[in-house]
Design a protein around this motif. Structure first.
Motif, PDB file in Angstrom:
ATOM      1  N   TYR A  15       0.847  -1.196   0.000  1.00  0.00           N
ATOM      2  CA  TYR A  15       0.000   0.000   0.000  1.00  0.00           C
ATOM      3  C   TYR A  15       0.882   1.246   0.000  1.00  0.00           C
ATOM      4  O   TYR A  15       1.835   1.313   0.766  1.00  0.00           O
ATOM      5  N   ARG A  16       0.512   2.228  -0.817  1.00  0.00           N
ATOM      6  CA  ARG A  16       1.196   3.517  -0.808  1.00  0.00           C
ATOM      7  C   ARG A  16       0.141   4.615  -0.826  1.00  0.00           C
ATOM      8  O   ARG A  16      -0.341   5.002  -1.880  1.00  0.00           O
ATOM      9  N   PRO A  17      -0.234   5.117   0.346  1.00  0.00           N
ATOM     10  CA  PRO A  17      -1.258   6.165   0.402  1.00  0.00           C
ATOM     11  C   PRO A  17      -0.706   7.511  -0.051  1.00  0.00           C
ATOM     12  O   PRO A  17       0.431   7.861   0.248  1.00  0.00           O
ATOM     13  N   PHE A  60      -5.110   5.809  -3.039  1.00  0.00           N
ATOM     14  CA  PHE A  60      -4.271   4.713  -2.577  1.00  0.00           C
ATOM     15  C   PHE A  60      -3.772   3.957  -3.799  1.00  0.00           C
ATOM     16  O   PHE A  60      -4.554   3.511  -4.625  1.00  0.00           O
TER      17      PHE A  60
END
Length: 46
Positions: free
Chosen positions: A7-9, A24
């Motif tokens: 995950y890379r918000p 996201f």
């Protein structure tokens, strides 16, 4: 089948409250070692 998920918000703030959204990015690795990105967005709604 997805074997790995990262995950890379990322938050995008607009000048006005109704312009704000959250994105996201999901970085995926499949069982055949392919790589792809799934993008999900969260927006304000009335």
């Amino acid at each position: 089948m997805i074997l790995d998920l990262e995950y890379r918000p990322t938050e995008r703030n607009g000048i006005q409250e109704n312009n704000r959204k959250v994105i996201f990015d999901l970085y995926c690795t499949s069982d055949d070692d392919s790589h792809f990105i799934i993008e999900m967005e969260q927006l304000s709604q009335n």
